[in-house]
Design a protein around this motif. Sequence first.
Motif, PDB file in Angstrom:
ATOM      1  N   GLY A   1       2.641  -2.534   8.123  1.00 25.08           N
ATOM      2  CA  GLY A   1       3.942  -2.318   7.947  1.00 25.08           C
ATOM      3  C   GLY A   1       4.089  -1.165   6.800  1.00 25.08           C
ATOM      4  O   GLY A   1       5.060  -0.527   7.051  1.00 25.08           O
TER       5      GLY A   1
ATOM      6  N   SER B   1       7.715  -1.281  11.220  1.00 19.52           N
ATOM      7  CA  SER B   1       7.560  -1.721   9.875  1.00 19.52           C
ATOM      8  C   SER B   1       8.114  -2.844   9.279  1.00 19.52           C
ATOM      9  O   SER B   1       7.684  -3.957   8.861  1.00 19.52           O
ATOM     10  CB  SER B   1       7.963  -0.321   8.866  1.00 19.52           C
ATOM     11  OG  SER B   1       7.938  -0.834   7.563  1.00 19.52           O
TER      12      SER B   1
ATOM     13  N   PHE C   1       6.025  -6.144   8.250  1.00 18.51           N
ATOM     14  CA  PHE C   1       6.224  -7.145   7.045  1.00 18.51           C
ATOM     15  C   PHE C   1       6.805  -8.590   7.029  1.00 18.51           C
ATOM     16  O   PHE C   1       6.106  -9.317   6.485  1.00 18.51           O
ATOM     17  CB  PHE C   1       7.489  -6.302   6.137  1.00 18.51           C
ATOM     18  CG  PHE C   1       7.063  -5.227   5.486  1.00 18.51           C
ATOM     19  CD1 PHE C   1       5.547  -4.776   4.977  1.00 18.51           C
ATOM     20  CD2 PHE C   1       7.816  -3.912   5.387  1.00 18.51           C
ATOM     21  CE1 PHE C   1       5.122  -3.765   4.527  1.00 18.51           C
ATOM     22  CE2 PHE C   1       7.525  -2.702   4.938  1.00 18.51           C
ATOM     23  CZ  PHE C   1       6.226  -2.464   4.220  1.00 18.51           C
TER      24      PHE C   1
END
Length: 126
Positions: free
Chosen positions: A112, A72, A76
Motif C-alpha cells: 500500500g 494503495s 491498506f
Amino acid sequence: MTRLYLLPGALCGFLSVALGAFGAHALKDQLSERYIDVWATATDYQFYHSLALVLVAVLALHFKDSRKLRWSARLFLAGIILFSGSLYILAITGVGWLGAITPLGGVSLMLGWLFLAIFAVTELYD
C-alpha cells in the motif's frame, strides 16, 4: 473512490481507538503481558493505516482516476484486516498458526505504501 475508502478508513480509526481502550482496560487482567503487547501492536498498526486510508481517499478527490491510489487503498484495507485482525485473534485465542497470516497483512501494508510512493513519483512529480 473516495466514498469507498473514506468511510472504512474512518471506521477503522474509530475501532482502533475503541479496541485500544478495550485492550488496556478490559483485557489487561485477562491476557498475559505478551498478548497485551500483541494487542497493542494490532491497534497501533490499525490506527496508522486507517490514517493512511483516509489520506488516500482525500487524494482521490483530486486524482479520481488513479489506479495507483485505488490499489494503495485496497492494500491498506486488506492489510488492516489481515495484519491487525490476525493479531487480535491471536491475542484472544493464543492460536499460534494465526501468526502465518500476519505477514500477509504486513506485505499488504508495505505494498500500500509502495503504490502510494509510485503514485507520488508518477503523478505528482511529472
